[in-house]
Scaffold this motif. Structure first.
Motif, PDB file in Angstrom:
ATOM      1  N   LEU A 188       0.838  -1.202   0.000  1.00 38.36           N
ATOM      2  CA  LEU A 188       0.000   0.000   0.000  1.00 38.36           C
ATOM      3  C   LEU A 188       0.873   1.252   0.000  1.00 38.36           C
ATOM      4  O   LEU A 188       1.967   1.251   0.564  1.00 38.36           O
ATOM      5  N   GLU A 189       0.383   2.283  -0.646  1.00 34.04           N
ATOM      6  CA  GLU A 189       1.079   3.565  -0.570  1.00 34.04           C
ATOM      7  C   GLU A 189       0.842   4.151   0.818  1.00 34.04           C
ATOM      8  O   GLU A 189      -0.271   4.099   1.347  1.00 34.04           O
ATOM      9  N   TYR A 190       1.883   4.698   1.408  1.00 36.24           N
ATOM     10  CA  TYR A 190       1.774   5.253   2.749  1.00 36.24           C
ATOM     11  C   TYR A 190       2.806   6.358   2.906  1.00 36.24           C
ATOM     12  O   TYR A 190       3.696   6.530   2.078  1.00 36.24           O
ATOM     13  N   THR A 191       2.670   7.097   3.980  1.00 35.59           N
ATOM     14  CA  THR A 191       3.693   8.067   4.355  1.00 35.59           C
ATOM     15  C   THR A 191       3.742   8.134   5.875  1.00 35.59           C
ATOM     16  O   THR A 191       2.774   7.813   6.556  1.00 35.59           O
ATOM     17  N   ALA A 192       4.860   8.541   6.375  1.00 39.26           N
ATOM     18  CA  ALA A 192       5.001   8.816   7.806  1.00 39.26           C
ATOM     19  C   ALA A 192       5.100  10.332   7.923  1.00 39.26           C
ATOM     20  O   ALA A 192       6.058  10.937   7.444  1.00 39.26           O
ATOM     21  N   PHE A 193       4.078  10.941   8.505  1.00 37.86           N
ATOM     22  CA  PHE A 193       4.102  12.381   8.707  1.00 37.86           C
ATOM     23  C   PHE A 193       4.997  12.698   9.902  1.00 37.86           C
ATOM     24  O   PHE A 193       4.865  12.085  10.955  1.00 37.86           O
ATOM     25  N   ARG A 194       5.899  13.634   9.748  1.00 35.19           N
ATOM     26  CA  ARG A 194       6.793  14.075  10.822  1.00 35.19           C
ATOM     27  C   ARG A 194       6.548  15.558  11.056  1.00 35.19           C
ATOM     28  O   ARG A 194       6.566  16.338  10.113  1.00 35.19           O
TER      29      ARG A 194
ATOM     30  N   PHE B  19      -1.590  20.467   6.688  1.00 33.81           N
ATOM     31  CA  PHE B  19      -0.676  19.714   5.832  1.00 33.81           C
ATOM     32  C   PHE B  19      -1.202  18.315   5.520  1.00 33.81           C
ATOM     33  O   PHE B  19      -1.125  17.852   4.385  1.00 33.81           O
ATOM     34  N   VAL B  20      -1.735  17.629   6.522  1.00 34.12           N
ATOM     35  CA  VAL B  20      -2.257  16.285   6.285  1.00 34.12           C
ATOM     36  C   VAL B  20      -3.421  16.351   5.305  1.00 34.12           C
ATOM     37  O   VAL B  20      -3.500  15.549   4.369  1.00 34.12           O
ATOM     38  N   ALA B  21      -4.316  17.327   5.471  1.00 33.63           N
ATOM     39  CA  ALA B  21      -5.439  17.491   4.539  1.00 33.63           C
ATOM     40  C   ALA B  21      -4.931  17.766   3.124  1.00 33.63           C
ATOM     41  O   ALA B  21      -5.440  17.207   2.150  1.00 33.63           O
ATOM     42  N   ALA B  22      -3.912  18.611   2.993  1.00 30.34           N
ATOM     43  CA  ALA B  22      -3.356  18.925   1.675  1.00 30.34           C
ATOM     44  C   ALA B  22      -2.649  17.713   1.069  1.00 30.34           C
ATOM     45  O   ALA B  22      -2.694  17.506  -0.152  1.00 30.34           O
ATOM     46  N   ALA B  23      -2.020  16.909   1.896  1.00 33.61           N
ATOM     47  CA  ALA B  23      -1.279  15.738   1.404  1.00 33.61           C
ATOM     48  C   ALA B  23      -2.205  14.716   0.758  1.00 33.61           C
ATOM     49  O   ALA B  23      -1.792  13.983  -0.148  1.00 33.61           O
ATOM     50  N   VAL B  24      -3.457  14.678   1.185  1.00 35.12           N
ATOM     51  CA  VAL B  24      -4.416  13.747   0.593  1.00 35.12           C
ATOM     52  C   VAL B  24      -4.539  13.996  -0.912  1.00 35.12           C
ATOM     53  O   VAL B  24      -4.716  13.070  -1.690  1.00 35.12           O
ATOM     54  N   GLY B  25      -4.398  15.249  -1.327  1.00 31.62           N
ATOM     55  CA  GLY B  25      -4.532  15.591  -2.742  1.00 31.62           C
ATOM     56  C   GLY B  25      -3.261  15.468  -3.563  1.00 31.62           C
ATOM     57  O   GLY B  25      -3.289  15.706  -4.774  1.00 31.62           O
ATOM     58  N   LEU B  26      -2.147  15.093  -2.954  1.00 28.00           N
ATOM     59  CA  LEU B  26      -0.907  14.950  -3.708  1.00 28.00           C
ATOM     60  C   LEU B  26      -0.948  13.717  -4.605  1.00 28.00           C
ATOM     61  O   LEU B  26      -1.565  12.710  -4.252  1.00 28.00           O
ATOM     62  N   GLU B  27      -0.270  13.791  -5.752  1.00 34.67           N
ATOM     63  CA  GLU B  27      -0.225  12.657  -6.689  1.00 34.67           C
ATOM     64  C   GLU B  27       0.393  11.420  -6.069  1.00 34.67           C
ATOM     65  O   GLU B  27      -0.078  10.315  -6.282  1.00 34.67           O
ATOM     66  N   LYS B  28       1.475  11.632  -5.343  1.00 34.21           N
ATOM     67  CA  LYS B  28       2.219  10.505  -4.773  1.00 34.21           C
ATOM     68  C   LYS B  28       2.739  10.892  -3.403  1.00 34.21           C
ATOM     69  O   LYS B  28       3.119  12.021  -3.174  1.00 34.21           O
ATOM     70  N   TRP B  29       2.733   9.927  -2.517  1.00 31.15           N
ATOM     71  CA  TRP B  29       3.291  10.143  -1.191  1.00 31.15           C
ATOM     72  C   TRP B  29       4.708   9.592  -1.129  1.00 31.15           C
ATOM     73  O   TRP B  29       4.990   8.508  -1.641  1.00 31.15           O
ATOM     74  N   GLU B  30       5.572  10.347  -0.495  1.00 30.47           N
ATOM     75  CA  GLU B  30       6.920   9.865  -0.219  1.00 30.47           C
ATOM     76  C   GLU B  30       6.857   9.035   1.053  1.00 30.47           C
ATOM     77  O   GLU B  30       5.912   9.137   1.827  1.00 30.47           O
ATOM     78  N   GLU B  31       7.884   8.213   1.287  1.00 33.75           N
ATOM     79  CA  GLU B  31       7.882   7.351   2.468  1.00 33.75           C
ATOM     80  C   GLU B  31       7.801   8.155   3.767  1.00 33.75           C
ATOM     81  O   GLU B  31       7.163   7.734   4.721  1.00 33.75           O
ATOM     82  N   GLU B  32       8.436   9.293   3.792  1.00 27.41           N
ATOM     83  CA  GLU B  32       8.344  10.212   4.925  1.00 27.41           C
ATOM     84  C   GLU B  32       8.060  11.601   4.399  1.00 27.41           C
ATOM     85  O   GLU B  32       8.661  12.031   3.427  1.00 27.41           O
ATOM     86  N   MET B  33       7.137  12.301   5.040  1.00 27.27           N
ATOM     87  CA  MET B  33       6.853  13.686   4.662  1.00 27.27           C
ATOM     88  C   MET B  33       6.806  14.526   5.934  1.00 27.27           C
ATOM     89  O   MET B  33       5.852  14.450   6.708  1.00 27.27           O
ATOM     90  N   GLY B  34       7.859  15.282   6.138  1.00 25.99           N
ATOM     91  CA  GLY B  34       7.943  16.148   7.299  1.00 25.99           C
ATOM     92  C   GLY B  34       7.354  17.509   7.010  1.00 25.99           C
ATOM     93  O   GLY B  34       7.154  17.902   5.859  1.00 25.99           O
ATOM     94  N   MET B  35       7.058  18.218   8.085  1.00 21.33           N
ATOM     95  CA  MET B  35       6.483  19.557   7.986  1.00 21.33           C
ATOM     96  C   MET B  35       6.965  20.347   9.180  1.00 21.33           C
ATOM     97  O   MET B  35       7.393  19.773  10.177  1.00 21.33           O
ATOM     98  N   GLY B  36       6.897  21.653   9.100  1.00 25.19           N
ATOM     99  CA  GLY B  36       7.287  22.439  10.258  1.00 25.19           C
ATOM    100  C   GLY B  36       7.024  23.911  10.072  1.00 25.19           C
ATOM    101  O   GLY B  36       7.063  24.423   8.960  1.00 25.19           O
ATOM    102  N   GLY B  37       6.754  24.565  11.182  1.00 23.15           N
ATOM    103  CA  GLY B  37       6.572  26.011  11.171  1.00 23.15           C
ATOM    104  C   GLY B  37       7.907  26.720  11.219  1.00 23.15           C
ATOM    105  O   GLY B  37       8.090  27.761  10.591  1.00 23.15           O
ATOM    106  N   GLU B  38       8.851  26.140  11.968  1.00 23.39           N
ATOM    107  CA  GLU B  38      10.173  26.758  12.115  1.00 23.39           C
ATOM    108  C   GLU B  38      11.130  25.766  12.759  1.00 23.39           C
ATOM    109  O   GLU B  38      10.732  24.974  13.610  1.00 23.39           O
TER     110      GLU B  38
END
Length: 184
Positions: A19-25, A84-103
């Motif tokens: 399955l396609e998946y990602t680990a949000f960091r 970010f998680v809501a926006a990631a749902v619309g991405l074409e492909k998920w990477e194995e890990e997708m990090g995010m941050g304010g600063e």
């Protein structure tokens, strides 16, 4: 960290499934810092479900900083994680890990910012020593930061640049400074 091993097991099983998946960091959540804020919306919006201060307790003017305080840490507001998680749902492909941050900054710089806002801070530095007991999770999270494991590669910031993030200055300014009454 003890609590993280179960996540690794689940990620391994998902990977094996094909399955396609990602680990949000997302790094350290900054909403903990609204704890004790006098603003009316601090509990509802500032804390966003976080019921206690973590590392930096602006209300009590204390900080229990892991390591030297100079290790980089990525800070993110819970509301930004949701965007970010809501926006990631619309991405074409998920990477194995997708990090995010304010600063990404250091705890020493956060404490300096709080002091610049006119608050006194009593700072304690914790070594890398590990303790057990009721504070095990807290201490293990601090240990990870002291080891330099607090910085997140903010890949989602690159993939979804239209999300307007809050950094440390904005968050502290809203809930502890004179930038408003806690309203966006």
């Amino acid at each position: 960290m003890d609590w993280y091993h179960c996540k690794l097991e689940v990620m391994e099983k998902v990977k094996e499934s094909g399955l396609e998946y990602t680990a949000f960091r997302n790094g350290q959540l900054i909403n903990y810092w609204a704890h004790g804020s006098p603003h009316l919306k601090a509990v509802e919006e500032g804390l966003a479900g976080m019921g206690f201060a973590f590392v930096v307790d602006v209300g009590n003017e204390t900080a229990e900083i892991p390591g030297t305080g100079d290790q980089k840490v990525t800070f993110t507001r819970t509301q930004d994680v949701g965007a970010f998680v809501a926006a990631a749902v619309g991405l074409e492909k998920w990477e194995e890990e997708m990090g995010m941050g304010g600063e990404t900054t250091t705890y020493n710089k956060v404490v300096r910012k709080v002091k610049e806002m006119g608050r006194k801070m009593e700072v304690t530095y914790r070594s890398r020593d590990r303790e057990d007991g009721g504070r095990k999770f807290y201490l293990q999270a601090m240990l990870a930061v002291a080891k330099g494991e607090g910085e997140i590669k903010m890949r989602l910031n690159e993939l979804v640049p239209e999300i307007k993030l809050w950094g440390v200055d904005k968050f502290l300014g809203i809930w502890w400074g004179n930038e408003g009454s806690g309203e966006k």
